[in-house]
Motif scaffolding. Structure first.
Motif, PDB file in Angstrom:
ATOM      1  N   GLU A 103      35.371  30.692  40.366  1.00 28.31           N
ATOM      2  CA  GLU A 103      35.312  29.903  41.598  1.00 28.31           C
ATOM      3  C   GLU A 103      36.673  29.820  42.268  1.00 28.31           C
ATOM      4  O   GLU A 103      36.773  29.844  43.504  1.00 28.31           O
ATOM      5  CB  GLU A 103      34.779  28.500  41.287  1.00 28.31           C
ATOM      6  N   TYR A 105      39.119  32.123  42.105  1.00 32.26           N
ATOM      7  CA  TYR A 105      39.434  33.413  42.718  1.00 32.26           C
ATOM      8  C   TYR A 105      38.523  33.713  43.898  1.00 32.26           C
ATOM      9  O   TYR A 105      38.899  34.507  44.775  1.00 32.26           O
ATOM     10  CB  TYR A 105      39.356  34.526  41.674  1.00 32.26           C
ATOM     11  N   ALA A 106      37.343  33.104  43.945  1.00 34.09           N
ATOM     12  CA  ALA A 106      36.477  33.269  45.112  1.00 34.09           C
ATOM     13  C   ALA A 106      37.083  32.631  46.349  1.00 34.09           C
ATOM     14  O   ALA A 106      36.748  33.016  47.480  1.00 34.09           O
ATOM     15  CB  ALA A 106      35.096  32.671  44.823  1.00 34.09           C
ATOM     16  N   ARG A 107      37.979  31.669  46.161  1.00 33.30           N
ATOM     17  CA  ARG A 107      38.674  31.070  47.294  1.00 33.30           C
ATOM     18  C   ARG A 107      39.872  31.899  47.729  1.00 33.30           C
ATOM     19  O   ARG A 107      40.363  31.746  48.849  1.00 33.30           O
ATOM     20  CB  ARG A 107      39.138  29.652  46.935  1.00 33.30           C
ATOM     21  N   GLU A 108      40.358  32.774  46.857  1.00 32.85           N
ATOM     22  CA  GLU A 108      41.529  33.588  47.166  1.00 32.85           C
ATOM     23  C   GLU A 108      41.174  34.939  47.781  1.00 32.85           C
ATOM     24  O   GLU A 108      41.990  35.535  48.493  1.00 32.85           O
ATOM     25  CB  GLU A 108      42.367  33.818  45.900  1.00 32.85           C
ATOM     26  N   CYS A 109      39.976  35.444  47.515  1.00 34.22           N
ATOM     27  CA  CYS A 109      39.559  36.728  48.075  1.00 34.22           C
ATOM     28  C   CYS A 109      38.041  36.762  48.163  1.00 34.22           C
ATOM     29  O   CYS A 109      37.343  35.976  47.514  1.00 34.22           O
ATOM     30  CB  CYS A 109      40.073  37.901  47.227  1.00 34.22           C
ATOM     31  N   ASN A 110      37.529  37.681  48.954  1.00 31.45           N
ATOM     32  CA  ASN A 110      36.089  37.844  49.114  1.00 31.45           C
ATOM     33  C   ASN A 110      35.522  38.696  47.982  1.00 31.45           C
ATOM     34  O   ASN A 110      36.060  39.764  47.673  1.00 31.45           O
ATOM     35  CB  ASN A 110      35.766  38.500  50.463  1.00 31.45           C
ATOM     36  N   ASN A 111      34.448  38.225  47.406  1.00 32.90           N
ATOM     37  CA  ASN A 111      33.742  38.958  46.346  1.00 32.90           C
ATOM     38  C   ASN A 111      34.693  39.435  45.243  1.00 32.90           C
ATOM     39  O   ASN A 111      34.873  40.639  45.019  1.00 32.90           O
ATOM     40  CB  ASN A 111      32.987  40.154  46.928  1.00 32.90           C
ATOM     41  N   PRO A 112      35.358  38.523  44.551  1.00 33.46           N
ATOM     42  CA  PRO A 112      36.289  38.947  43.486  1.00 33.46           C
ATOM     43  C   PRO A 112      35.534  39.583  42.328  1.00 33.46           C
ATOM     44  O   PRO A 112      34.369  39.265  42.064  1.00 33.46           O
ATOM     45  CB  PRO A 112      36.957  37.635  43.064  1.00 33.46           C
ATOM     46  N   GLN A 136      25.158  35.030  43.646  1.00 33.17           N
ATOM     47  CA  GLN A 136      24.636  33.689  43.799  1.00 33.17           C
ATOM     48  C   GLN A 136      23.124  33.668  43.596  1.00 33.17           C
ATOM     49  O   GLN A 136      22.399  34.538  44.081  1.00 33.17           O
ATOM     50  CB  GLN A 136      24.973  33.134  45.191  1.00 33.17           C
ATOM     51  N   CYS A 146      25.047  30.981  39.685  1.00 34.19           N
ATOM     52  CA  CYS A 146      25.587  32.321  39.827  1.00 34.19           C
ATOM     53  C   CYS A 146      25.339  33.105  38.543  1.00 34.19           C
ATOM     54  O   CYS A 146      25.142  32.522  37.472  1.00 34.19           O
ATOM     55  CB  CYS A 146      27.070  32.294  40.164  1.00 34.19           C
TER      56      CYS A 146
END
Length: 282
Positions: A103, A105-112, A136, A146
């Motif tokens: 969660e 890393y999902a805020r740092e990049c798209n589709n980690p 998801q 998820c």
């Protein structure tokens, strides 16, 4: 999405993960970190990574996120093309804490992506490499969740990395009759590398010719994929006579020898300059 996604991992990433695992604290069962690289058109290429200190408990995870962002900023200054593409963890399974870390890393990049590397080598001589994407699940206006879905993983290399890997592979067995410690090698000179590459190329050509002769003689069944690869290889060879090839090869060898000679002269000049500077300072 996961079915069409390909994750390409460079060897330096695997080396860094193994090094971080070997340097871990005694009470740490696994190590995590950030993956850096590029993502474009269904292909995620992982070219670098770094470790993120963390602690895992039964009900929570503690990670030094400020340290992770500072280290990413430093890496980004060196190579602006490398961005955060996901995270890695040692081990062969996705744990209960993986979704919590994902969660972030999902805020740092798209589709980690989530990469796991089995460094324990339990019951197998090879390290298992797996990549996952988080999909998801749930119903609209209902409970959401998820699921980590596997993605295709490939180990790729740049040409300089291939040279390093070939040198590392020679440390697997000691050279007979050598006084050096077992498992240690030294880089070869440029001409020695050319000679070794030429020898390997000659050996592979002999294998190809033997395969073609066996197929023509009916001793071996033909393979359409191999045939197409051989056809592409033949078409990629430029049309030139043997004299033209010899002239081109000799010219390239002369250029290589000139570069080697100039580099040796520059090295000698720098050493002399260093010694003269040392003498004048005394």
């Amino acid at each position: 999405m996961a079915l069409n996604l390909t994750v390409k991992v460079h060897p330096v990433v695997l080396f860094q993960i193994v090094d971080a695992y070997e340097r871990r604290n005694a009470d740490s069962h696994r190590v995590i970190g950030t993956l850096l690289g590029t993502a474009e058109k269904g292909v995620v290429e992982v070219t670098n990574c770094f470790c993120v200190p963390h602690k895992e408990y039964d009900d929570q995870v503690e990670a030094e996120l400020n340290y992770a962002m500072d280290l990413y900023d430093l890496n980004h200054r060196v190579n602006t093309q490398e961005n955060i593409v996901g995270w890695w963890a040692t081990g062969k399974e996705v744990t209960n804490h993986s979704s919590v870390i994902h969660e972030y890393y999902a805020r740092e990049c798209n589709n980690p992506i989530h990469l796991t590397l089995d460094t324990t080598l339990a019951n197998t001589p090879r390290m298992g490499i797996r990549a996952y994407v988080c999909v998801q699940l749930g119903v609209p206006n209902g409970k959401q969740g998820c699921m980590f879905t596997p993605a295709k993983v490939q180990v790729t290399s740049y040409e300089p990395e291939i040279v390093g890997l070939q040198l590392c592979s020679k440390t697997q067995r000691p050279v007979s009759g050598s006084l050096k410690p077992a498992g240690t090698v030294e880089p070869m000179m440029d001409l020695a590398q050319i000679a070794e590459a030429s020898s390997k190329l000659s050996s592979m050509l002999e294998q190809v010719l033997a395969y073609v002769d066996d197929v023509l003689a009916g001793k071996q069944l033909p393979d359409n994929q191999v045939g197409r690869a051989l056809l592409d290889m033949v078409h990629s060879v430029p049309k030139m006579s043997s004299d033209q090839f010899d002239e081109m090869f000799n010219s390239n060898v002369k250029d290589l020898l000139m570069v080697v000679a100039l580099s040796q002269l520059i090295k000698t000049q720098l050493q002399l300059n260093e010694k003269l500077t040392l003498l004048t300072s005394l």
